[in-house]
Design an enzyme around this catalytic site. Sequence first.
Site, PDB file in Angstrom:
ATOM      1  N   ASP A 124      14.649  -5.331  77.018  1.00  0.00           N
ATOM      2  CA  ASP A 124      14.962  -6.474  76.164  1.00  0.00           C
ATOM      3  C   ASP A 124      15.182  -7.743  76.968  1.00  0.00           C
ATOM      4  O   ASP A 124      15.746  -8.711  76.462  1.00  0.00           O
ATOM      5  CB  ASP A 124      16.194  -6.176  75.303  1.00  0.00           C
ATOM      6  CG  ASP A 124      17.426  -5.849  76.134  1.00  0.00           C
ATOM      7  OD1 ASP A 124      17.257  -5.425  77.287  1.00  0.00           O
ATOM      8  OD2 ASP A 124      18.558  -6.012  75.634  1.00  0.00           O
ATOM      9  N   HIS A 125      14.743  -7.745  78.226  1.00  0.00           N
ATOM     10  CA  HIS A 125      14.843  -8.923  79.082  1.00  0.00           C
ATOM     11  C   HIS A 125      13.468  -9.321  79.611  1.00  0.00           C
ATOM     12  O   HIS A 125      12.588  -8.468  79.773  1.00  0.00           O
ATOM     13  CB  HIS A 125      15.757  -8.657  80.287  1.00  0.00           C
ATOM     14  CG  HIS A 125      17.206  -8.584  79.949  1.00  0.00           C
ATOM     15  ND1 HIS A 125      18.128  -9.510  80.403  1.00  0.00           N
ATOM     16  CD2 HIS A 125      17.918  -7.709  79.200  1.00  0.00           C
ATOM     17  CE1 HIS A 125      19.331  -9.193  79.946  1.00  0.00           C
ATOM     18  NE2 HIS A 125      19.226  -8.097  79.216  1.00  0.00           N
ATOM     19  N   LEU A 126      13.308 -10.601  79.891  1.00  0.00           N
ATOM     20  CA  LEU A 126      12.117 -11.080  80.601  1.00  0.00           C
ATOM     21  C   LEU A 126      12.422 -11.099  82.101  1.00  0.00           C
ATOM     22  O   LEU A 126      13.380 -11.743  82.524  1.00  0.00           O
ATOM     23  CB  LEU A 126      11.751 -12.507  80.172  1.00  0.00           C
ATOM     24  CG  LEU A 126      11.029 -12.717  78.855  1.00  0.00           C
ATOM     25  CD1 LEU A 126      10.811 -14.212  78.639  1.00  0.00           C
ATOM     26  CD2 LEU A 126       9.696 -11.987  78.825  1.00  0.00           C
TER      27      LEU A 126
END
Length: 410
Positions: free
Chosen positions: A393-395
């Site tokens: 859920d992170h870039l």
Amino acid sequence: MVLYTTPFPNSCLSALHAVSWALIFPCYWLVDRLVASFIPTTYEKRQRADDPCCLQLFCTVLFTPVYLALFVAALPFAFLGFIFWSPLQSARRPYSYSRLEDKSPAGGAALLSEWKGTGAGKSFCFATANVCLLPDSLAKHNNVFNTQERAKEIGQRIRNGAARPQIKIYIDSPTNTSISAASFSSLVSPQGSDGARAVPGSIKRTASVEYKGDGGRHPKDSAIRCEQLDLLQDWLADFRKSTSSSSTANPEELVVFDIICGDLNFDNCSSDDKLEQQHSLFTRYKDPCRLGPGEEKPWAIGTLLDTNGLYDEDVCTPDNLQKVLESEEGRREYLAFPTSKSPGAGQKGRKDLLKGNGRRIDYMLHAEEGLCPDWKAEVEEFSFITQLSGLTDHLPVAMRLMVSAGEEEA
């Protein structure tokens, strides 16, 4: 605090820890499986909706008693392991590190000579990614699951991406300062279907803006994080001190870059994070994405995705996620934004109220001072990477740093 290369001071304690954890692990794994089966992700909910025979529900009902029986059987062994494991934690070092040592006789002197002759210097690329490799029962709270398989797929994508000369990324280069205040959408410049998409913009150094605040109380989660940042700086100072003494047996290390990276759990746009935004860490270390406390550069985007949309078709592949992040509407839909203090709908119901480009909580900071004398480091590129779409859920973010050695004084 001095960092060590092993978590325990001797091999006996390491072996005892391994044995105790082997006794605990079966019970730990069974509890994780049992709890995770009752926390579905949005992907699993969609699968259940498409399962007319309710096969997944049947499997859950069938295996729950099995997990419970095995858990009861493993509990005595886990208790025995815990008796040994628990006191070992007082002797365990909280942090450890690894490094590759130069075994050549010349060592640092040869390296310094080599770098002096390079002229333009050398560049290093750093990347950081929060991939949420937690046990499934905890990872599912972030709407990701199947940690073991995700870890394998993440490794494969990183390997394939590193071997490929052109990756889908956003880039900011300090060599092109002709566009420095345009909107993010106008900065995107496609260069072919397989090429990188460049985002020219200025990374010209700007003075930190003094923020006086509103005199209100800051959340207690803020005070703790600031204390953690203080400890981080103290640990870094201790580490530098422990490696700065020079002798024949322990030659002084040549510091060519000083990087801090990772998920710091606060952003540069939320009003609740004002205390962290003004921390002294950002005085010693430069953040290429920010102009000052509470003020981002126009090309910077958030790194925290809205977990509810992780498995949407629009963002489930690297190419699709990149296309979404190129548009303001896409960023409003799929990036996480600061929590609204006004009552009403959630993020998807208040798109018109969202400001900025999302919460950027994954940082890549670099120091400009304290390096080897006559050497300097400058940012060449800063990238937001979509290669791990659907897996976290992170870039991930990356930074290319050019390190060059100046001329020796006569």
